[in-house]
Design an enzyme around this catalytic site. Structure first.
Site, PDB file in Angstrom:
ATOM      1  NE  ARG A  52      33.425  37.459  47.941  1.00 24.40           N
ATOM      2  CZ  ARG A  52      33.673  38.568  48.576  1.00 24.40           C
ATOM      3  NH1 ARG A  52      33.297  38.977  49.766  1.00 24.40           N
ATOM      4  NH2 ARG A  52      34.955  39.382  47.985  1.00 24.40           N
ATOM      5  CE  LYS A 194      35.639  32.911  47.429  1.00 30.88           C
ATOM      6  NZ  LYS A 194      36.822  32.322  47.155  1.00 30.88           N
ATOM      7  CG  HIS A 213      41.535  33.052  47.738  1.00 29.90           C
ATOM      8  ND1 HIS A 213      41.297  34.294  47.199  1.00 29.90           N
ATOM      9  CD2 HIS A 213      40.465  32.369  47.352  1.00 29.90           C
ATOM     10  CE1 HIS A 213      40.235  34.347  46.455  1.00 29.90           C
ATOM     11  NE2 HIS A 213      39.918  33.341  46.205  1.00 29.90           N
ATOM     12  CB  SER A 231      38.112  37.774  41.353  1.00 32.84           C
ATOM     13  OG  SER A 231      37.121  37.556  40.102  1.00 32.84           O
ATOM     14  CE  LYS A 235      42.040  32.616  42.879  1.00 37.00           C
ATOM     15  NZ  LYS A 235      40.886  31.959  42.950  1.00 37.00           N
ATOM     16  CB  THR A 236      39.783  29.262  37.442  1.00 34.55           C
ATOM     17  OG1 THR A 236      39.237  29.697  38.733  1.00 34.55           O
ATOM     18  CG2 THR A 236      39.071  28.115  36.854  1.00 34.55           C
ATOM     19  CG  ASP A 250      38.456  29.921  44.863  1.00 32.99           C
ATOM     20  OD1 ASP A 250      39.154  30.959  44.431  1.00 32.99           O
ATOM     21  OD2 ASP A 250      37.369  30.125  45.690  1.00 32.99           O
ATOM     22  NE  ARG A 314      32.910  34.572  39.716  1.00 29.13           N
ATOM     23  CZ  ARG A 314      33.983  34.410  40.096  1.00 29.13           C
ATOM     24  NH1 ARG A 314      34.463  33.019  40.284  1.00 29.13           N
ATOM     25  NH2 ARG A 314      34.655  35.156  40.774  1.00 29.13           N
TER      26      ARG A 314
END
Length: 524
Positions: A52, A194, A213, A231, A235-236, A250, A314
């Site tokens: 981003r 996002k 988030h 990130s 988390k994933t 997410d 990604r």
């Protein structure tokens, strides 16, 4: 023609509405927008932007939204005249072309759902949107009316950005009153994802619903767990569990009914992806998934260890690619909340049980650490504090989200834990990364409740409750001081990190909640 009039575009060659996955694949291939891997997955490069561009994100400053937005470095204002000029520029770029329109929902809760229309001239960006958001049925598409429209004109830039007082020729703009966003100059797919997340973080709290988030999963007995983290914290990976149904990886909301996913897909990091440690994510990379910035050879074989394009490789894929997912994308109120941090200083314990006040403190702190080599100029670990574990996407003041979280923790009796997925035995470069096996053991103990039967001791300086012993975790790992060769070096580094926490939390001294929750932080 009526639809074109509403969009403000002219001389369109062809409009491709809500193409199927197979149709998008053919367009991507015929437009030569990327490459096909050996298992049929389409891959693309996003150019110089492999992440981003937060410094190029702006909100139009106008009533009534300006009264709610927390203006500052994250949420920067733009004049309506400048927005209108750049929107016109984007529309001019999209006119006279073949364009792709993708209609999707954000939010699996009907009471909170938003209908979003994306307009782009790039087929893979329509594919990305189709992956990441909730896909309406053919019947729902017949009556679809957008609540919000995103114009992605990635091929145009703002040459006059200096005169307009902006950061660069890239722009990611939001007009809340007109329900429009416009993107220019960046091809990165995550800007679309996002951007809508930012809008949900504006809309929902004003309805007394918490936007988060985090990833979420649910056990066979209906016990929901939330995983907050920035990130690279896991988390994933950690929410994708063969023994628990994935709600989402997410972005979620929490209302009076329970937890609900905003999205219909996942956006996983691929760097060093290993089928043995992350089999579900590895298996999700197949036809209809979309790879970004990965490296592959002439035969289409992907090398997931290759970071020559970016560390931020990604893959997006529809959540259906995870066999063990929750089809409704919803579940009841959480039983456990887990804050994930990748502490590159090697100080924090692998698992700690938090009080309600400590939960608010660590939620508002949103700590993790960047490691050397991931960004230019970073030669040693650097602390990163991102309020609510997602500050770049939070238009309102962080304490708005913290207040809502605290109310829900109290109301539903939720247990909260801090889990360090980072380093032990020393900082990055000296110590070792926590193994996924050890972290999984901590997570499993939380989810099955066995951790509540442990005997706890106090973790000095931070005053956290840590277990003395835990099945599946080497006992010496549970208190980090035991893993360092030099105890003096550990204490010095621990005190230094504690001071970073305290310094960061000073930003909340002018807010009543900040003064209260500061007492739950480290002692200097």
């Amino acid at each position: 023609m009526q639809e074109l009039d509403k969009l403000g575009l002219s001389d369109i060659k062809e409009i491709y509405y809500n193409l199927s996955y197979d149709e998008l694949f053919e367009h991507e291939k015929n437009n030569q927008e990327g490459y096909i891997t050996d298992n049929g997955t389409f891959g693309v490069d996003t150019g110089i932007f492999t992440g981003r561009s937060p410094k190029d994100k702006y909100f139009v400053k106008q009533d009534p939204s300006q009264k709610h937005i927390a203006w500052g470095k994250v949420n920067k204002p733009i004049k309506k005249e400048t927005f209108d000029k750049l929107l016109a520029k984007a529309k001019k770029q999209l006119s006279g072309k073949n364009i792709y329109i993708q209609d999707v929902y954000c939010g699996s809760s009907l009471a909170s759902r938003k209908s979003v229309r994306f307009v782009t001239e790039v087929a893979w960006q329509a594919h990305f949107v189709k992956n990441m958001f909730i896909r309406p049925s053919d019947e729902e598409l017949k009556t679809f009316k957008p609540d919000f429209v995103v114009y992605n004109a990635c091929k145009c830039v703002n040459e006059d950005y200096k005169a307009d007082g902006l950061n660069s020729d890239v722009f990611v703009l939001f007009n809340i009153e007109e329900n429009i966003s416009v993107i220019g100059g960046t091809w990165y797919g995550g800007e679309m994802k996002k951007g809508i997340f930012s809008m949900m973080n504006y809309w929902l709290p004003l309805e007394n619903k918490l936007s988060m988030h985090c990833s979420a999963n649910v056990g066979k007995n209906g016990d929901t767990a939330l995983f907050f983290g920035l990130s690279g914290t896991g988390k994933t990976t950690l929410s994708t569990d063969p023994n628990r149904a994935l709600i989402g990886d997410d972005e979620h909301g929490w209302d009076d009914e329970g937890v609900f996913n905003f999205e219909g897909g996942c956006y996983a990091k691929c760097i060093n992806l290993d089928p043995k440690s992350e089999p579900e994510i590895y298996g999700a990379i197949k036809r209809n998934a979309l790879l970004e910035n990965v490296c592959c050879n002439d035969c289409g074989c992907v090398d997931y260890s290759d970071d020559s394009k970016t560390e931020n490789t990604r893959v997006s894929y529809p959540i259906e690619h995870i066999e063990n997912h929750e089809p409704s994308l919803k579940a009841g109120h959480p039983k456990n909340i887990i804050f994930l941090t990748a502490d590159a200083f090697g100080i924090l314990p692998p698992v700690s049980k938090l009080t309600k006040e400590q939960a608010m403190y660590y939620f508002l702190s949103g700590y993790t650490a960047k490691v050397a080599g991931t960004e230019r100029g970073i030669t040693e670990p650097q602390a990163t504090f991102s309020a609510c574990f997602g500050e770049p996407f939070m238009p309102l003041h962080p304490t708005v989200y913290a207040r809502l979280l605290g109310e829900k923790i109290d109301k539903h009796g939720v247990n909260v834990y801090l889990v360090n997925t980072g380093w032990s035995g020393g900082a990055y470069g000296v110590g070792k990364r926590m193994s996924i096996k050890a972290t999984r053991a901590c997570i499993n103990a939380i989810l099955d409740g066995s951790i509540t039967k442990c005997e706890f001791e106090n973790f000095d300086k931070f005053n956290l409750a840590i277990p003395k012993a835990l099945d599946g975790v080497e006992t010496n790992l549970l208190n980090p001081i035991n893993t360092w060769t030099s105890k003096d070096e550990y204490i010095s580094s621990r005190d230094k990190l504690a001071a970073m926490f305290v310094e960061n939390f000073k930003r909340y001294e002018d807010v009543a909640e900040g003064v209260t929750f500061a007492k739950a932080g480290p002692n200097l």
